[in-house]
Design an enzyme around this catalytic site. Sequence first.
Site, PDB file in Angstrom:
ATOM      1  N   GLU A 132     -23.487   9.328  22.104  1.00  0.00           N
ATOM      2  CA  GLU A 132     -23.683   9.151  23.541  1.00  0.00           C
ATOM      3  C   GLU A 132     -24.931   9.934  23.973  1.00  0.00           C
ATOM      4  O   GLU A 132     -25.645  10.477  23.152  1.00  0.00           O
ATOM      5  CB  GLU A 132     -22.460   9.647  24.330  1.00  0.00           C
ATOM      6  N   ASP A 181     -25.015  18.423  31.018  1.00  0.00           N
ATOM      7  CA  ASP A 181     -25.700  17.130  30.880  1.00  0.00           C
ATOM      8  C   ASP A 181     -27.063  17.157  31.559  1.00  0.00           C
ATOM      9  O   ASP A 181     -27.508  16.164  32.139  1.00  0.00           O
ATOM     10  CB  ASP A 181     -24.859  15.999  31.494  1.00  0.00           C
TER      11      ASP A 181
END
Length: 449
Positions: A203, A14
């Site tokens: 997302e 991430d």
Amino acid sequence: MPNPYLPTHEYIPDGEPRVFGDRVYIYGSHDIAGSDKFCDYVLKCWSAPVSNPGNWVCHGDVFRVKATRDWPSDTDYTGDGTELYAPDVVEKDGKYYLYAYIVNAKGCVAVSDRPEGPFRFLSTYQSTISDEITVNGWFIDPGVFVDDDGRTFIYCGYERSFMAELNSENMYEVLDGTCKEHIIPCETTAEGGFTDPDSRFYEACSVRKVNGLYYMIYSPKRGSRLAYATSDSPTGPFTYRGYIIDNGVDYPAGNNHGSIACINGQWYVFYHRMTNGTIMSRRGCVERIEILPDGTIPTVEMTSLGFDESLNPYHITPADLACVLKGSAMITERNPFERIITNITEGTVIGYKYFDFGEDFGSKTMEFAMTVTGMGCNAHLHIYIDSEDGEEIGVCDIGTDSGILSCVTKCVTGKHALFFKVTTDYSGWTGEYFKNRPLFELKSFVFLK
């Protein structure tokens, strides 16, 4: 520094890259090899000089939601089951603000006088946005953007995108009346279903501004990709333009999350790949990208290069730099010092992009050597350049034992992708018996002239 660009024992998925001053910083989640969960309870930060983005320094744990062996928790309302996911950090008026997504708990903002932290808790989000929009009150995968005029925006969402403006005086209060839903439109069919999984938001919001155009980098419903959409306004709506990279092309796929950054004049996309046969041990990778005058970003392939322009075949290459893994093979961490390719069966393809073999000095052959762990089987490692069906330059026979194996190959010059394809001589009923059996494990290899 090749991919993965951080030390290979480090799992930072991430990744949110930020350039502050003369250094590039990476903020992300923190995975643990062998865990059955995404992420743990700490956020770590690494940084490197923009002039040498392969020289990374670890700044340790910069924020935590559970006590560690050295420090108490930075929050007093979290504990077991409240892992830290996907953070972001922005600079405003000389201070650095960290936005934390905390599973099963309200997210928060922390602040530091330095981009590398440590960050101290400032406040939970102060917001009147309904829990239905934010998903149980969580600001999932917060991406924060400070515009040129000083206004600050937060972008979030899971299966539905939304954004809002923050109070730039305190950086944690969501201003009433500024929330917008579906900033990346979700088109539906007449039957009520969604169309185009390539563009549909899933997302991982991250916003950047390039040449006056606002870019939303995100994970679409086809989750192994990083897509991008653009807008003339920070409040959207954003229009889908395509995808930048897909971590599931000829490689074990999983979710993707990252962003783009300009480092020393070169644009890069930061993303992550799966290891250890799970979707929960993710390592950060990076590829060079180009942003064209019309605002589009051509799709790039996964490579082994990272920040390097080429790999050196005459230096020992760790096997886990592979960017192609076809079949059941996977990268496996044995310990902090050893990551190898395991579960290599007949038909496995392992690829590396790209090696520069140098100029032609008249040699016709060279030697290939590799370190393997035998598995009690016999096999052949076919060596190809350019593609798995390209020119075969040699074959290395593998026996039942462990150690160093070598063979003579054709001498190669110039820049090439390198592929290994595994075969056996087993046939008939024994061929079926050995068809899915692990044949050997690959540790490293090198070419010698």
